[in-house]
Design an enzyme around this catalytic site. Structure first.
Site, PDB file in Angstrom:
ATOM      1  N   ARG A   1       5.956   7.660  -4.051  1.00  9.44           N
ATOM      2  CA  ARG A   1       5.075   6.846  -4.899  1.00  9.44           C
ATOM      3  C   ARG A   1       3.856   7.685  -5.234  1.00  9.44           C
ATOM      4  O   ARG A   1       3.224   8.259  -4.347  1.00  9.44           O
ATOM      5  CB  ARG A   1       4.647   5.551  -4.191  1.00  9.44           C
TER       6      ARG A   1
ATOM      7  N   ARG B   1       5.395  -3.624   0.813  1.00 13.05           N
ATOM      8  CA  ARG B   1       6.829  -3.928   0.726  1.00 13.05           C
ATOM      9  C   ARG B   1       7.701  -2.718   0.470  1.00 13.05           C
ATOM     10  O   ARG B   1       8.721  -2.530   1.131  1.00 13.05           O
ATOM     11  CB  ARG B   1       7.092  -4.927  -0.417  1.00 13.05           C
ATOM     12  N   THR B   2       7.332  -1.921  -0.507  1.00 13.15           N
ATOM     13  CA  THR B   2       8.259  -0.853  -0.908  1.00 13.15           C
ATOM     14  C   THR B   2       8.464   0.127   0.248  1.00 13.15           C
ATOM     15  O   THR B   2       9.594   0.453   0.611  1.00 13.15           O
ATOM     16  CB  THR B   2       7.744  -0.141  -2.178  1.00 13.15           C
TER      17      THR B   2
ATOM     18  N   HIS C   1       9.589   1.758 -11.895  1.00  9.10           N
ATOM     19  CA  HIS C   1       9.752   1.356 -10.496  1.00  9.10           C
ATOM     20  C   HIS C   1      11.199   0.851 -10.352  1.00  9.10           C
ATOM     21  O   HIS C   1      11.453  -0.339 -10.183  1.00  9.10           O
ATOM     22  CB  HIS C   1       8.741   0.252 -10.176  1.00  9.10           C
TER      23      HIS C   1
ATOM     24  N   LYS D   1      -6.331  18.405   1.463  1.00  5.00           N
ATOM     25  CA  LYS D   1      -6.841  19.782   1.587  1.00  5.00           C
ATOM     26  C   LYS D   1      -6.552  20.589   0.325  1.00  5.00           C
ATOM     27  O   LYS D   1      -6.735  21.793   0.298  1.00  5.00           O
ATOM     28  CB  LYS D   1      -6.163  20.474   2.778  1.00  5.00           C
TER      29      LYS D   1
END
Ligand code: NCD
Length: 333
Positions: A132, A82-83, A160, A111
């Site tokens: 995120r 969703r986000t 959030h 890497k």
């Protein structure tokens, strides 16, 4: 003479007040890291903007080009449906473009590139970054080094904020934010959505019922902060004690991925399961919200009751994130 002096003083006070209000409402170029950084006026302003954008969020009309020519980078080092997708949809609905990193494995982080280096590079490609990350505090750190706005889409068990804005929008749209009694249920220890939501609700004088097993109570520093902000907080382990007075049940998933020891997770999994039986004493117009994804904390049958709002809530992520992007990336207020 004295009267003139008084009028001048009054004028200068009014001018300073206008200056403070205009400046505190400045969103352009601003990082969105935590609900702690927002006033109630600012939140109300974002929610009002979101309401105006809702027809565009539904794809109605000829669309919008408010953000044409702008590029949003979505950097997701933890899973998301969703986000990320709602930010990307919001950007596209406003005529903007998106570039994306969808996992650690798919980026140079695999890497060994540091987050700092990645952010510096992307700062030259995009106009804002939605980040995120599994590390608490990652977004705040990113904001310190980034030349372009950072929007926190979840930092570990921290915050959030954009989820909270869409949660508040849902509460206002589907119920009422004034005189609100809400139960935050489940994993209040690791759940970043409830941390952010509790901070914001403290600005609205809500009665916040924290319902969790002993092991998953809200962290003490957050509880103390809430008290300092004058929040009306009640802690209980039993949902049945409070359910009949609630306007909103905000159910959360036990954050399995954040438990250092899997046996601790197994002790608490399934503690709260909302079924039609649980809802027997609920108010007629009580609504159930959930940031999603839900695991097994809500019975499927509940999806078909008049109380369920979580799928609508997920949709409201579009107008709210459109408003956030418009305010952060736009030239105008
Ligand atoms: C939440 C999250 O990532 O914190 N999901 C979301 O953004 N809608 C809740 C969760 O994962 O349980």
């Amino acid at each position: 003479m004295i009267l003139r002096y008084d009028i001048n003083l009054l004028l200068s006070i009014i001018l300073s007040l206008i200056y403070i209000i205009l400046n505190s409402m400045k969103f352009a170029g601003r990082h969105i890291i935590s609900m702690k950084d927002f006033s109630r006026e600012e939140i109300d302003y974002i929610l009002k903007k979101a309401e105006a954008l809702e027809p565009f969020a539904r794809g109605k009309g000829k669309g919008s080009d408010l953000l044409a020519g702008k590029i949003l980078a979505t950097l997701f080092y933890e899973p998301s449906t969703r986000t990320r997708l709602s930010f990307e949809t919001a950007m596209k609905r406003l005529g903007g473009d998106v570039i994306s990193i969808v996992s650690t494995e798919a980026s140079s982080a695999a890497k060994g590139e540091t987050l700092t280096d990645t952010l510096r590079v992307i700062g030259g490609y995009a106009d804002a970054i939605v980040l995120r990350h599994s590390r608490e505090g990652a977004a705040r750190m990113a904001a310190e080094i980034s030349d372009i706005p950072i929007i926190n889409a979840g930092d570990g068990a921290g915050h959030h904020p954009t989820q909270t804005l869409l949660d508040l929008y849902t509460i206002r749209r589907e119920g009422h934010l004034e005189d609100l009694s809400i139960a935050l249920i489940g994993d209040l220890k690791y759940g970043r959505t409830v941390h952010s939501l509790a901070y914001a609700l403290s600005l609205y004088g809500a009665e916040i019922n924290l319902v969790s097993p002993e092991q998953l109570r809200i962290p003490l520093d957050i509880k103390n902060d809430l008290k300092k902000r004058g929040a009306n907080v009640v802690e209980t382990a039993k949902l049945s004690d409070v359910i009949s007075d609630m306007d909103v049940l905000y159910v959360t998933r036990i954050q399995k991925e954040r438990f250092p020891d899997p046996s601790e997770y197994h002790e608490v999994v399934g503690t709260y399961r909302i079924s039609t039986e649980t809802l027997r004493n609920a108010k007629e117009d009580m609504i159930i919200m959930h940031p999603l994804p839900k695991a097994d904390e809500i019975d499927k049958d509940v999806d078909y009751t008049k109380h369920a709002r979580y799928f609508k809530q997920a949709f409201y992520g579009i107008p709210v994130r459109m408003a956030i992007l418009r305010l952060v990336l736009g030239d105008a207020q």
